[in-house]
Enzyme design. Structure first.
Site, mmCIF file in Angstrom:
data_model
loop_
_atom_site.group_PDB
_atom_site.id
_atom_site.type_symbol
_atom_site.label_atom_id
_atom_site.label_comp_id
_atom_site.label_asym_id
_atom_site.label_seq_id
_atom_site.Cartn_x
_atom_site.Cartn_y
_atom_site.Cartn_z
ATOM 1 C CG ASP A 172 16.014 -16.109 -26.068
ATOM 2 O OD1 ASP A 172 16.512 -16.470 -25.286
ATOM 3 O OD2 ASP A 172 15.886 -14.735 -26.853
ATOM 4 C CB CYS A 212 14.482 -17.386 -20.399
ATOM 5 S SG CYS A 212 15.626 -18.931 -20.633
ATOM 6 C CG HIS A 215 12.061 -21.104 -20.004
ATOM 7 N ND1 HIS A 215 12.355 -19.945 -21.015
ATOM 8 C CD2 HIS A 215 10.884 -20.444 -19.734
ATOM 9 C CE1 HIS A 215 11.513 -18.978 -21.012
ATOM 10 N NE2 HIS A 215 10.544 -19.407 -19.650
#
Lengths: 253, 275
Positions: free
Chosen positions: B83, B86, B269
């Protein structure tokens, strides 16, 4: 406040935060005041003073603050109730850093930041942004005068809500950089329900002003089109005359 | 939203409204995607065997080789919700988890954390909002401290508690916000140094307001360098991408430090790795 602490889970960070802000803003200042509704910590009413040295000087403006359940991770929405000539009334507006998305709201900002930003943003040009109004200085000044006697069905005479002696806390460094960058605009399909209280005084005139707005821009648009057509016609005319006078210029080359 | 923008461009008749319309549409779509993500992936997941990565890349020879390399050093992975927060979430979870078994590191960290609020207030952040985040952050830190170095049973129960808190949006986001503020504080305190890392004409303060302090803004090298420096915590990031070779390259922040937190980076990510 006692009722509020019974009704909400005070361990929830958002609730704790809003109770803190309510305490922080408990004392009204000359520039602004705000407090939660008796029965709803997530809806506040606020009052701000029109910024000095602008068309809004002397005006007092009242409105609602709606706090999303994710507050302070997501920004508060502001709805102005007092006719002011800069923002449409009864329409949700949201603050963001100009040129960026509303996601640039920062959790370390607060309701105070939002109110300071609103005051600072009032004199900026509307530039056709959704939810903005572009009334003339004269119209805004008239509204500013009238605003003093405006009353909210829940809070009463708004002129009495601001303090006449207590100055607001000085603006911090963080706020200073923030205020220069903030913009407000309406978002969503906003049929932001008109507040349940239709008890306002002096409605008719601002409404007249509002309805004259789209007509004005429609006329402007029409004029622009006519001017464009005229310029085009004159251009064609000159071109044809030119060719008529020098019919051989191409063959000579 | 689209209706609103187009109807208003009808009366105002200017071009700006068209671009707003496009922007709004993109934003709306993005919000929908975010919502979908948040409904399916927990903020911080359970411990998973590293083999779960192999399954993910079943038909991808480049990544499979790299997962193999990764599994020579790591056994488990803990996924976080993608989101934009992270890095901060993965970092704080992994570090607090480590502190449970390292009392002396905890004591060192506690001092740094305790002093961090004053640094932020001195930089001009509003005292009461900083305090708000600080208190929730310290509440979680202190819970860890009470049990750090305790019996295995006690550790298990506090681990469960930590996991619950990190999956409660309120608490979890408060921790992220506070670390974002600490990161911003570090960047601004050492702004001469960090200015070199910022591309374009932005000042460090502008960068902080736009890329560090707002939630959901993704973290880059500069965020990791600043946070690991501010808290004096070694972080090792394993970078797994389509680059050449079968090795997963590691970066330690700050350079030469002893890593206590291990993260796996795949483009866009961060997840947590365990040896």
């Amino acid at each position: 406040m006692a009722e509020i602490s019974e009704k909400y889970n005070t361990k929830c960070p958002g609730v704790k935060r809003l109770m803190r802000e309510a305490m922080e803003l408990a004392e009204a200042t000359e520039e602004y005041c705000a407090r939660p509704l008796e029965d709803n910590l997530f809806e506040w009413h606020f009052t701000v003073q029109g910024p000095k040295g602008t068309d809004f000087e002397g005006g007092i403006y009242h409105g609602r603050i709606l706090l999303p359940k994710e507050y302070p991770m997501h920004p508060p929405h502001i709805i102005l109730l007092t006719p002011n000539g800069r923002f449409e009334v009864n329409k949700k507006i949201c603050l963001s850093i100009s040129g960026h998305h509303p996601e640039t709201w920062q959790p370390s900002w607060s309701i105070r930041t939002a109110l300071l930003a609103l005051i600072a943003f009032m004199p900026t040009p509307a530039e056709g942004t959704i939810g903005s109004l572009d009334y003339s200085p004269a119209e805004r000044k008239i509204l500013a005068k009238k605003s003093v006697s405006w009353a909210c069905s829940q809070c009463g005479e708004i002129a009495a809500l601001l303090s006449s002696t207590t100055a607001a806390k000085p603006i911090t460094e963080e706020e200073k950089t923030v205020l220069n960058q903030i913009a407000f605009k309406a978002e969503d399909e906003q049929t932001a329900k008109p507040p349940e209280e239709p008890a306002h005084t002096q409605e008719p005139e601002p409404q007249v002003l509002e309805s004259s707005e789209p007509t004005n821009s429609f006329l402007d648009q029409l004029t622009e089109i006519l001017v464009a057509l005229l310029v085009g016609a004159v251009g064609i005319f000159i071109y044809r005359r030119w060719n008529a006078h020098y019919p051989t210029s191409e063959t000579e080359l | 939203m689209a209706d609103d923008a187009s109807s208003s461009s009808g009366c105002a008749g200017n071009i700006i409204d068209n671009s707003i319309n496009q922007d709004e549409l993109i934003m709306k779509q993005q919000r929908e995607i975010e919502k979908e993500i948040s409904e399916t992936i927990p903020l911080v997941g359970e411990l998973e065997d590293l083999s779960s990565l192999e399954k993910e890349y079943n038909e991808d020879p480049v990544y499979l080789l790299k997962v193999k390399d990764l599994s020579s050093k790591y056994k488990y992975i803990r996924r976080t919700r993608p989101d934009g927060n992270c890095f901060f979430r993965a970092f704080s979870y992994a570090y607090l988890e480590h502190l449970l078994t390292d009392k002396s590191e905890y004591n060192k960290f506690y001092e740094i954390a305790k002093n961090s609020k004053e640094i932020l207030v001195a930089l001009g952040f509003s005292q009461f909002t900083v305090e708000d985040f600080y208190e929730t952050f310290m509440e979680v830190v202190q819970r860890v401290g009470e049990q750090a170095g305790g019996s295995p049973d006690a550790l298990d129960s506090v681990r469960t508690e930590l996991h619950d808190k990190f999956n409660k949006q309120g608490y979890s986001d408060y921790i992220v916000v506070y670390l974002r503020l600490v990161t911003s504080g570090q960047l601004q305190t050492e702004n001469d140094f960090y200015q070199n890392f910022i591309e374009g004409p932005r000042t460090v303060t502008e960068f902080c307001r736009q890329e560090v302090e707002p939630m959901y803004k993704e973290s880059d090298h500069i965020h990791i360098i600043a946070l690991s420096n501010a808290l004096n915590v070694g972080v090792r990031v394993k970078y797994m991408d389509r680059g050449e070779g079968s090795q997963v390259i590691a970066h330690d922040f700050p350079e030469g430090s002893k890593p206590l937190v291990h993260l796996l980076y795949r483009p866009g990510h961060y997840d947590i790795l365990y040896a």
